[in-house]
Scaffold this motif. Structure first.
Motif, PDB file in Angstrom:
ATOM      1  N   GLN A 153      35.375  41.848  42.750  1.00  0.00           N
ATOM      2  CA  GLN A 153      36.322  41.982  43.853  1.00  0.00           C
ATOM      3  C   GLN A 153      37.485  40.997  43.683  1.00  0.00           C
ATOM      4  N   GLY A 154      38.700  41.495  43.897  1.00  0.00           N
ATOM      5  CA  GLY A 154      39.881  40.648  43.800  1.00  0.00           C
ATOM      6  C   GLY A 154      40.328  40.347  42.389  1.00  0.00           C
ATOM      7  N   SER A 155      39.768  41.027  41.393  1.00  0.00           N
ATOM      8  CA  SER A 155      40.142  40.775  40.001  1.00  0.00           C
ATOM      9  C   SER A 155      41.305  41.669  39.585  1.00  0.00           C
ATOM     10  N   ILE A 156      41.841  41.387  38.407  1.00  0.00           N
ATOM     11  CA  ILE A 156      42.912  42.203  37.841  1.00  0.00           C
ATOM     12  C   ILE A 156      42.290  43.233  36.912  1.00  0.00           C
ATOM     13  N   VAL A 192      45.774  52.945  37.778  1.00  0.00           N
ATOM     14  CA  VAL A 192      46.911  52.062  37.494  1.00  0.00           C
ATOM     15  C   VAL A 192      46.379  50.656  37.248  1.00  0.00           C
ATOM     16  N   SER A 193      47.220  49.830  36.679  1.00  0.00           N
ATOM     17  CA  SER A 193      46.879  48.415  36.510  1.00  0.00           C
ATOM     18  C   SER A 193      47.288  47.649  37.756  1.00  0.00           C
ATOM     19  N   GLY A 194      46.513  46.654  38.125  1.00  0.00           N
ATOM     20  CA  GLY A 194      46.848  45.840  39.291  1.00  0.00           C
ATOM     21  C   GLY A 194      45.656  45.048  39.790  1.00  0.00           C
ATOM     22  N   MET A 195      45.805  44.508  41.002  1.00  0.00           N
ATOM     23  CA  MET A 195      44.733  43.728  41.618  1.00  0.00           C
ATOM     24  C   MET A 195      43.882  44.650  42.481  1.00  0.00           C
ATOM     25  N   ILE A 196      42.569  44.620  42.241  1.00  0.00           N
ATOM     26  CA  ILE A 196      41.654  45.480  42.975  1.00  0.00           C
ATOM     27  C   ILE A 196      41.119  44.753  44.188  1.00  0.00           C
ATOM     28  N   GLY A 197      40.793  45.519  45.221  1.00  0.00           N
ATOM     29  CA  GLY A 197      40.351  44.929  46.478  1.00  0.00           C
ATOM     30  C   GLY A 197      38.849  44.714  46.540  1.00  0.00           C
TER      31      GLY A 197
END
Length: 469
Positions: A86-89, A183-188
């Motif tokens: 959680q909260g990782s890229i 997509v690439s990004g920060m996951i919740g």
């Protein structure tokens, strides 16, 4: 004499010492310093400088993710594994969830079997057509039967296509059991935990991904300002620099300030607010800015070349508007009306009219200052500190009284506006200093208030019999 020692450390000690010196010399009639119309006031000063500074407009806005994606399951089944923190890229294509696969694997196997059956039936039908084709002219095979064989081939070809589609659908559903990042990004955070059963029809959100590098900067400007911004926007080939900083990010030294490129103008005026939405794009590789974060925005419309600037404290305001005290060559001040521009990031103020480059203006010490007053300009650099002539005359009178000077020394003091290095030590060797002279020496030495006991310090009595150190 080292003035950093003589007048104490810092501007505060220097201001007290110089002001006290001026007052003492003005009041020592028995020591014969010349009378002054009003004692000099200690001030700090700055020089009017020419700098390239931005012309800007400040607004408020928020950060918006370049892409925001809600992750949902497209098949029914139990979540058997979660592959991210959680909260990782995460990167595009990374495996996030695994749905229980055996039922969908069985569907793929079944679809493959039906496809193979239909392919085999099609091949047999085609062979029958080829065998019967030369027998039709010989009337050994009825033409009607032959046409039925050809129709059967077409029907079986359709069945093969249908079964092929069923296999592809089964394979797609099996692939949906492995949920990957679009997509690439920060996951919740996990919205649904491992072991739960999800249903495609429920459209349940499992988590979300915010693409945060680059990132959008959304802000607004009033319609009254928009034409000017649009003008500079067009002049800059439709690309203006935006300075972005978080709201409440502390002092300027600690504040995060980042540049963005404004590339999108709004196409609609909000009827309820009279504002237009603008958008810029900003790099955010360190993820310092987050979606929906409130921000301060500064639109840099152009750069003013060689604009005159002074410290903010040099600008004062009265009933007639803004003004500044200009220090003339004789250390007296002139009150001059000015027109001010924008406050800059380094706490300097643009002066559009009223001052000239190279002039000195009062920055601190304006309270009760009047035009024509004589000032003592204190500086962080002792070599730049100069005493006014009236104070220097008083010092020279004391030197003459105790025979501690020469015409060359007096000339040096007058020309430099400073006191020589050995002056204090020379005066301290005398035992007949009056109370005011003793206080005068203490202030020059930076000892603090006059009259405090110091080890080995001489005493003297004033007219009332009180002892002074």
């Amino acid at each position: 004499m080292n003035l950093s020692k003589t007048f104490g450390s810092g501007l505060g000690g220097l201001a007290i010492s110089l002001t006290t010196l001026s007052l003492l010399l003005a009041g020592c009639a028995d020591e014969a310093p010349p009378q002054q119309k009003s004692h000099a006031r200690t001030v700090t000063a700055a020089t009017v400088e020419a700098k390239n500074v931005p012309l800007y407009y400040d607004s408020l806005g928020k950060i918006t993710a370049l892409q925001s994606v809600n992750i949902v399951s497209q098949v029914d089944g139990q979540i058997v594994d979660i592959h991210f923190e959680q909260g990782s890229i995460v990167k595009e294509g990374d495996l996030l969830y695994t749905i229980y696969q055996p039922p969908y694997e069985a569907m793929v196997t079944e679809a493959k079997g039906r496809l193979q059956q239909s392919i085999a039936a099609l091949e047999i039908a085609k062979l029958e057509v080829e065998r019967s084709r030369p027998l039709v002219p010989q009337k050994l095979v009825a033409e009607q039967n032959f046409e039925q064989m050809e129709a059967n081939v077409i029907q079986l070809e359709g069945q093969v296509q249908e079964n092929t589609g069923a296999l592809e659908a089964a394979q797609i559903n099996l692939n949906y059991c492995s949920i990957t990042a679009p997509v690439s990004g920060m996951i919740g955070v996990y919205q649904v935990n491992k072991g739960n059963v999800v249903y495609a029809s429920a459209n349940t959100q499992l988590t979300s991904i915010q693409q945060m590098n680059p990132i959008y900067v959304d802000f607004i400007v009033p319609i009254t300002v928009f034409p000017e911004i649009q003008e500079y926007y067009d002049k800059a080939d439709r690309k203006l620099t935006i300075e972005v900083s978080p709201l409440g990010s502390g002092t300027m030294e600690k504040k995060i300030v980042r540049d963005a490129d404004m590339t999108i103008l709004g196409n609609l005026v909000a009827s309820n607010t009279g504002t237009i939405n603008l958008r810029a794009t900003m790099k955010n590789s360190d993820y310092a800015f987050w979606p929906n974060q409130p921000i301060a925005v500064r639109i840099i419309m152009t750069v003013l070349q060689d604009a005159l600037v002074v410290p903010k404290g040099a600008v004062a305001y009265g009933q007639q508007g803004a003004y500044a005290f200009v220090i003339k060559s004789d250390n007296t001040v002139e009150q001059r009306p000015i027109e001010v521009g924008q406050l800059q990031a380094d706490n300097t103020m643009v002066i559009s009219k009223g001052l000239n480059k190279g002039e000195r203006v009062v920055v601190e010490g304006q309270v009760f200052l009047m035009p024509g007053n004589e000032v003592i300009v204190a500086s962080d650099n002792p070599k730049q500190n100069r005493l006014p002539k009236s104070t220097l005359d008083g010092v020279i009178e004391i030197l003459k009284k105790y025979d501690k000077g020469s015409p060359e020394l007096y000339k040096q003091i007058e020309e430099s506006g400073q006191l020589p290095l050995d002056l204090i030590e020379g005066l301290k060797k005398h035992d007949k200093l009056s109370t005011k002279e003793a206080a005068f020496i203490e202030q020059l030495e930076g000892y603090g208030d006059a009259g405090k006991d110091k080890p080995g310090q001489k005493t003297s009595q004033d007219a009332s019999g009180q002892t002074s150190k």
